[in-house]
Write a protein that holds these residues in place. Sequence first.
Motif, PDB file in Angstrom:
ATOM      1  N   TYR A 193       0.837  -1.187   0.000  1.00 43.33           N
ATOM      2  CA  TYR A 193       0.000   0.000   0.000  1.00 43.33           C
ATOM      3  C   TYR A 193       0.878   1.246   0.000  1.00 43.33           C
ATOM      4  O   TYR A 193       2.046   1.217   0.382  1.00 43.33           O
ATOM      5  CB  TYR A 193      -0.960   0.010   1.194  1.00 43.33           C
ATOM      6  N   GLY A 194       0.278   2.366  -0.480  1.00 46.94           N
ATOM      7  CA  GLY A 194       1.030   3.606  -0.566  1.00 46.94           C
ATOM      8  C   GLY A 194       2.029   3.620  -1.695  1.00 46.94           C
ATOM      9  O   GLY A 194       3.086   4.246  -1.597  1.00 46.94           O
ATOM     10  N   MET A 195       1.716   2.956  -2.824  1.00 49.73           N
ATOM     11  CA  MET A 195       2.642   2.945  -3.949  1.00 49.73           C
ATOM     12  C   MET A 195       2.901   4.351  -4.481  1.00 49.73           C
ATOM     13  O   MET A 195       4.028   4.732  -4.755  1.00 49.73           O
ATOM     14  CB  MET A 195       2.097   2.058  -5.075  1.00 49.73           C
ATOM     15  N   ASN A 196       1.837   5.128  -4.664  1.00 43.14           N
ATOM     16  CA  ASN A 196       1.990   6.489  -5.176  1.00 43.14           C
ATOM     17  C   ASN A 196       1.476   7.527  -4.188  1.00 43.14           C
ATOM     18  O   ASN A 196       1.980   8.631  -4.099  1.00 43.14           O
ATOM     19  CB  ASN A 196       1.246   6.643  -6.506  1.00 43.14           C
ATOM     20  N   PHE A 234      14.375 -14.812  -8.876  1.00 40.85           N
ATOM     21  CA  PHE A 234      13.106 -14.245  -9.310  1.00 40.85           C
ATOM     22  C   PHE A 234      13.338 -13.000 -10.172  1.00 40.85           C
ATOM     23  O   PHE A 234      14.277 -12.229  -9.942  1.00 40.85           O
ATOM     24  CB  PHE A 234      12.230 -13.897  -8.107  1.00 40.85           C
ATOM     25  N   ALA A 235      12.468 -12.841 -11.183  1.00 43.05           N
ATOM     26  CA  ALA A 235      12.522 -11.657 -12.039  1.00 43.05           C
ATOM     27  C   ALA A 235      12.085 -10.428 -11.245  1.00 43.05           C
ATOM     28  O   ALA A 235      11.474 -10.529 -10.183  1.00 43.05           O
ATOM     29  CB  ALA A 235      11.611 -11.855 -13.250  1.00 43.05           C
ATOM     30  N   ALA A 236      12.393  -9.271 -11.789  1.00 41.04           N
ATOM     31  CA  ALA A 236      11.967  -8.026 -11.155  1.00 41.04           C
ATOM     32  C   ALA A 236      10.452  -7.985 -11.045  1.00 41.04           C
ATOM     33  O   ALA A 236       9.723  -8.518 -11.893  1.00 41.04           O
ATOM     34  CB  ALA A 236      12.471  -6.827 -11.967  1.00 41.04           C
ATOM     35  N   ALA A 237       9.965  -7.348 -10.004  1.00 41.06           N
ATOM     36  CA  ALA A 237       8.529  -7.290  -9.737  1.00 41.06           C
ATOM     37  C   ALA A 237       7.794  -6.533 -10.839  1.00 41.06           C
ATOM     38  O   ALA A 237       8.258  -5.502 -11.322  1.00 41.06           O
ATOM     39  CB  ALA A 237       8.277  -6.619  -8.397  1.00 41.06           C
ATOM     40  N   VAL A 238       6.635  -7.071 -11.232  1.00 43.75           N
ATOM     41  CA  VAL A 238       5.695  -6.375 -12.112  1.00 43.75           C
ATOM     42  C   VAL A 238       4.526  -5.930 -11.245  1.00 43.75           C
ATOM     43  O   VAL A 238       3.909  -6.759 -10.558  1.00 43.75           O
ATOM     44  CB  VAL A 238       5.204  -7.291 -13.252  1.00 43.75           C
ATOM     45  N   ASN A 239       4.221  -4.634 -11.262  1.00 43.13           N
ATOM     46  CA  ASN A 239       3.219  -4.073 -10.358  1.00 43.13           C
ATOM     47  C   ASN A 239       1.881  -3.874 -11.062  1.00 43.13           C
ATOM     48  O   ASN A 239       1.821  -3.384 -12.189  1.00 43.13           O
ATOM     49  CB  ASN A 239       3.706  -2.737  -9.799  1.00 43.13           C
ATOM     50  N   TYR A 240       0.803  -4.237 -10.358  1.00 44.09           N
ATOM     51  CA  TYR A 240      -0.564  -4.052 -10.843  1.00 44.09           C
ATOM     52  C   TYR A 240      -1.290  -3.151  -9.837  1.00 44.09           C
ATOM     53  O   TYR A 240      -1.533  -3.556  -8.700  1.00 44.09           O
ATOM     54  CB  TYR A 240      -1.283  -5.394 -10.972  1.00 44.09           C
ATOM     55  N   PRO A 241      -1.632  -1.923 -10.221  1.00 46.29           N
ATOM     56  CA  PRO A 241      -2.268  -1.006  -9.270  1.00 46.29           C
ATOM     57  C   PRO A 241      -3.635  -1.507  -8.815  1.00 46.29           C
ATOM     58  O   PRO A 241      -4.404  -2.083  -9.587  1.00 46.29           O
ATOM     59  CB  PRO A 241      -2.407   0.294 -10.077  1.00 46.29           C
ATOM     60  N   SER A 288      -5.441  -8.955 -15.159  1.00 48.08           N
ATOM     61  CA  SER A 288      -6.303  -7.854 -15.574  1.00 48.08           C
ATOM     62  C   SER A 288      -7.204  -7.474 -14.406  1.00 48.08           C
ATOM     63  O   SER A 288      -7.414  -8.242 -13.477  1.00 48.08           O
ATOM     64  CB  SER A 288      -7.164  -8.256 -16.772  1.00 48.08           C
ATOM     65  N   GLY A 289      -7.756  -6.285 -14.506  1.00 53.64           N
ATOM     66  CA  GLY A 289      -8.625  -5.795 -13.438  1.00 53.64           C
ATOM     67  C   GLY A 289      -8.046  -4.516 -12.854  1.00 53.64           C
ATOM     68  O   GLY A 289      -7.280  -3.804 -13.510  1.00 53.64           O
ATOM     69  N   PRO A 290      -8.360  -4.229 -11.615  1.00 47.88           N
ATOM     70  CA  PRO A 290      -9.104  -5.108 -10.702  1.00 47.88           C
ATOM     71  C   PRO A 290     -10.615  -4.976 -10.826  1.00 47.88           C
ATOM     72  O   PRO A 290     -11.133  -3.936 -11.229  1.00 47.88           O
ATOM     73  CB  PRO A 290      -8.650  -4.599  -9.330  1.00 47.88           C
ATOM     74  N   GLY A 291     -11.303  -6.086 -10.451  1.00 45.93           N
ATOM     75  CA  GLY A 291     -12.727  -6.017 -10.213  1.00 45.93           C
ATOM     76  C   GLY A 291     -12.952  -5.870  -8.726  1.00 45.93           C
ATOM     77  O   GLY A 291     -12.265  -6.507  -7.926  1.00 45.93           O
TER      78      GLY A 291
END
Length: 439
Positions: free
Chosen positions: A120-123, A141-148, A191-194
């Motif tokens: 939480y608090g990404m931006n 592990f690969a670098a993190a991919v972020n999904y807001p 995909s999403g979020p719902g």
Amino acid sequence: MARLAALCLGVLGAIACDGRPLQPVDDTPDAGGRGGASAGGGTAGSSAGTTGTAGSSAGTTGSGGSSAGTTGTGGTAGSVGPSDPPFLPAVEYATGFNTSAVAIGDLDGDGRADIAVASYGMNDSATGAVSVLRNLGDGRFAAAVNYPVFGMPEAIALGDVTGDGKPDLVVQDANRSAISLLRNDGRGGFSGPGNYGTDRYPKDVAIADLNGDGRNDIATANSTGTVSVLISAKPDFASHVDYPVGKGTGSIVAADLNGDGRPDLAVGNWGIPGEDGNVAALWNRGDGTFDAAVTYLIGEHRLATGLTAGDLDGDGRVDLAVVDYTSQYVLVLSNLGNRSFAPNTQFFAGTEPIAVAIGDIDGMWGPDLVCANYVMSGNGTANLLMNGGTARFANPRQYGAGASPMDVAVGELNGDGRLDIVIANEVGASVSVLLSAPR
């Protein structure tokens, strides 16, 4: 896993993470350290050795249940034990600000377990993210991919909730009284979020088929003292149905606690001043509705910040383990059958334990316990309590982690057949990966 609100400091400073091993921590025990190996007379913890080599359809609303059980007696005083293998030094991977929860599972269908975390608090204070770290096949592990996602996700669960056979990700949003669902595209992307409503202030989330229709449903533990149940109504979910369970509810697990083949729900209640903390169980009727909650006391002023379930004593029944942040103990409630649990037995877990996971680390005497220990003043630890059989646990072995751990998960990450540990670090904005040492 639920997060302790009082510890969510909103610290945004991140530690540079580039896959280097963490610096070791000083795990020398204080003289006369508090604790107890196994309750009822375990020996005191040994003096520290070298520092860590490493480092779970609509229905009527239920009513509150009765109380049962008392606190067991602690064991002899002990301390943190030596941190020799079985783990290599922890390796840290950057995620996002205020990383608060972690889950492990094969998200891209390649047969290897990946890592997903909630931050939480990404931006800003109203925006969070789910970060996915894909397994490269050798424990790296690969670098993190972020999904807001919106709001303040502090818990994450992994499971197929869309019915396509692919594991999806669900996080709670304490600010908006909702959950966010990220749908797996089958290639490790989402995909999403719902978004779906819950009762106020959800703190933890669990996924299970609660009504036996073959589709996974969702349940949340809400700090208002309720559990919200959302039954799958493909492709969406029915409106949440809320069940009172206590006060200060913070963590939830779904498990078959009475052996009838249906997943029940158990929650940890922090309690409030003047009241005892407790674990509450909602017994599944089989149709997605639940009997009124029954509570099992864990003691005055107990702060149940983490809860997990598994057969710890080998009798075929699912037991419960809860971490108490205030007393520095793990409390084990042995399942007696017939919807009853023995008074809890306490085992020293080290400084500031905040989350707990179950896994058979050594393959010898049954499932062990792994705690994430917050350590507000600096880098935290992963503390391993080895099962000596019949749910008797030794004083913890301590392994270094990142800054202020908040959650822990156990899984096989590098193909060697042995369980590894992942810690979510809040202030460190990272995960620490502790691979099992060759032996």
